[in-house]
Design a protein around this motif. Structure first.
Motif, PDB file in Angstrom:
ATOM      1  N   VAL A   1      61.142  86.868   6.858  1.00 27.49           N
ATOM      2  CA  VAL A   1      62.384  87.451   7.400  1.00 27.49           C
ATOM      3  C   VAL A   1      63.249  88.029   6.290  1.00 27.49           C
ATOM      4  O   VAL A   1      63.776  89.139   6.415  1.00 27.49           O
ATOM      5  CB  VAL A   1      63.183  86.391   8.191  1.00 27.49           C
ATOM      6  N   LEU A   2      63.392  87.265   5.188  1.00 24.66           N
ATOM      7  CA  LEU A   2      64.297  87.655   4.117  1.00 24.66           C
ATOM      8  C   LEU A   2      63.530  87.990   2.837  1.00 24.66           C
ATOM      9  O   LEU A   2      62.573  87.290   2.474  1.00 24.66           O
ATOM     10  CB  LEU A   2      65.286  86.520   3.820  1.00 24.66           C
TER      11      LEU A   2
ATOM     12  N   ARG B   1      53.328  92.013   1.903  1.00 30.74           N
ATOM     13  CA  ARG B   1      52.325  91.347   1.072  1.00 30.74           C
ATOM     14  C   ARG B   1      52.901  90.016   0.604  1.00 30.74           C
ATOM     15  O   ARG B   1      53.993  89.974   0.027  1.00 30.74           O
ATOM     16  CB  ARG B   1      51.919  92.217  -0.115  1.00 30.74           C
ATOM     17  N   ASP B   2      52.177  88.945   0.848  1.00 28.05           N
ATOM     18  CA  ASP B   2      52.684  87.595   0.635  1.00 28.05           C
ATOM     19  C   ASP B   2      52.677  87.223  -0.849  1.00 28.05           C
ATOM     20  O   ASP B   2      51.618  87.232  -1.494  1.00 28.05           O
ATOM     21  CB  ASP B   2      51.821  86.596   1.414  1.00 28.05           C
TER      22      ASP B   2
ATOM     23  N   TYR C   1      64.640 100.894   4.197  1.00 26.09           N
ATOM     24  CA  TYR C   1      63.197 100.673   4.177  1.00 26.09           C
ATOM     25  C   TYR C   1      62.465 102.008   4.230  1.00 26.09           C
ATOM     26  O   TYR C   1      61.540 102.269   3.450  1.00 26.09           O
ATOM     27  CB  TYR C   1      62.786  99.791   5.356  1.00 26.09           C
ATOM     28  N   ALA C   2      62.880 102.880   5.161  1.00 22.20           N
ATOM     29  CA  ALA C   2      62.247 104.195   5.294  1.00 22.20           C
ATOM     30  C   ALA C   2      62.477 105.035   4.039  1.00 22.20           C
ATOM     31  O   ALA C   2      61.559 105.718   3.553  1.00 22.20           O
ATOM     32  CB  ALA C   2      62.813 104.918   6.522  1.00 22.20           C
TER      33      ALA C   2
ATOM     34  N   PHE D   1      65.910  92.428   4.170  1.00 21.86           N
ATOM     35  CA  PHE D   1      65.063  91.809   5.187  1.00 21.86           C
ATOM     36  C   PHE D   1      63.603  92.211   4.990  1.00 21.86           C
ATOM     37  O   PHE D   1      63.269  93.393   4.984  1.00 21.86           O
ATOM     38  CB  PHE D   1      65.518  92.237   6.585  1.00 21.86           C
ATOM     39  N   SER D   2      62.746  91.221   4.835  1.00 24.47           N
ATOM     40  CA  SER D   2      61.306  91.489   4.726  1.00 24.47           C
ATOM     41  C   SER D   2      60.663  91.684   6.093  1.00 24.47           C
ATOM     42  O   SER D   2      59.527  92.145   6.182  1.00 24.47           O
ATOM     43  CB  SER D   2      60.615  90.332   4.007  1.00 24.47           C
ATOM     44  N   VAL D   3      61.392  91.351   7.158  1.00 25.90           N
ATOM     45  CA  VAL D   3      60.824  91.426   8.500  1.00 25.90           C
ATOM     46  C   VAL D   3      60.421  92.855   8.868  1.00 25.90           C
ATOM     47  O   VAL D   3      59.476  93.054   9.643  1.00 25.90           O
ATOM     48  CB  VAL D   3      61.817  90.847   9.541  1.00 25.90           C
ATOM     49  N   PHE D   4      61.101  93.860   8.299  1.00 26.22           N
ATOM     50  CA  PHE D   4      60.710  95.243   8.580  1.00 26.22           C
ATOM     51  C   PHE D   4      59.315  95.531   8.029  1.00 26.22           C
ATOM     52  O   PHE D   4      58.538  96.273   8.622  1.00 26.22           O
ATOM     53  CB  PHE D   4      61.729  96.215   8.003  1.00 26.22           C
ATOM     54  N   ASP D   5      58.982  94.939   6.874  1.00 24.56           N
ATOM     55  CA  ASP D   5      57.635  95.085   6.318  1.00 24.56           C
ATOM     56  C   ASP D   5      56.606  94.368   7.190  1.00 24.56           C
ATOM     57  O   ASP D   5      55.489  94.857   7.370  1.00 24.56           O
ATOM     58  CB  ASP D   5      57.590  94.522   4.893  1.00 24.56           C
TER      59      ASP D   5
END
Length: 268
Positions: free
Chosen positions: A197-198, A232-233, A110-111, A221-225
């Motif tokens: 989450v995903l 963004r949904d 992610y980073a 994992f989308s949870v980090f965002d």
């Protein structure tokens, strides 16, 4: 089976199986046809990325490990053995260790992904991946070797330094590469409540569009965002186009490999 052979076997067996499945799914229920595709170019990347980039990544990762071992007056096998002895992860069952390593690698990824969008030098290499004007599963492997090397070394080196087994390291690369087949698929899947989450196809496709610029950086994992404020949904915003219209990236393999170097050589 050696870790290298294991990695390539998993990649190409998975490619045949998942490629066939997602080809059928995309034909039955495509999310949206936006832009055109360079099918031959994208297929070529499925040869270049596992072989060329895979070799570069392994060489760079273990090269850095050798430098660290030398600084500690050791050698890579001895250093890995010492790290494994001190690691709480080394004794865990393989499925659990894979999940733990996946969490570590995806957080670092992610980073890395945010950095490759933020800094111009890194972006010019990463932009090759974003150059696909029609996003589907075949475009998943369209990655400049330098961009892929930076990301893979950043995500895999911490896994080794945390003492995970070498087979965990060997399986992570193929998993991430095959997971991108799902992530880039031309499908409207958003995983419902699990979208927080995903990472899903709809969620990642938004990242590839102007509407999603600066958002949705997670790999698995989308949870980090969600936690770090870049979510963004996909149910709220749908992409209208893909690609990099502000950059003149060629639609040929050699042109794309040379593009970042030529852009860096030009004065800004």
């Amino acid at each position: 089976m050696s870790p290298n052979v294991l990695s390539l076997t998993v990649v190409y067996v998975g490619l045949v199986v998942l490629g066939g499945i997602f080809t059928l799914l995309e034909r039955r229920a495509p999310e949206r046809d936006v832009g055109t595709a360079s099918r031959k170019l994208d297929a070529t990347y499925w040869i270049v990325t596992p072989f060329l980039t895979g070799a570069l990544t392994r060489g760079a990762t273990f090269g850095l490990l050798a430098i660290l071992a030398l600084a500690l007056r050791s050698d890579p096998p001895s250093l890995l053995s010492r790290l494994a002895s001190a690691s709480p992860f080394a004794s865990h069952p393989l499925p659990l260790a894979l999940f733990e390593a996946l969490l570590v690698a995806d957080l670092v990824g992610y980073a890395s992904h945010r950095a490759r969008h933020r800094f111009r030098t890194l972006w010019l290499f990463h932009a090759v991946h974003h150059s696909s004007r029609r996003l589907d599963w075949l475009a998943a492997a369209r990655m400049h070797p330098i961009d892929d090397l930076v990301d893979n070394v950043a995500t895999s080196l911490p896994v080794l330094l945390l003492g995970f087994d070498l087979h965990v390291y060997a399986l992570l690369g193929p998993f991430f590469l095959l997971h991108t087949i799902l992530l880039h698929a031309n499908l409207a899947w958003d995983f419902g409540p699990l979208r927080f989450v995903l990472a899903s196809p709809a969620w990642h496709r938004l990242h590839h569009s102007p509407e999603g610029e600066g958002h949705n950086f997670g790999g698995v994992f989308s949870v980090f965002d969600v936690i770090l404020g870049t979510f963004r949904d996909p149910r709220v915003i749908r992409p209208t186009e893909f690609g990099t219209p502000s950059l003149a990236i060629p639609e040929s393999l050699l042109g794309q490999l040379a593009y970042p170097l030529r852009a860096l050589a030009r004065p800004t």
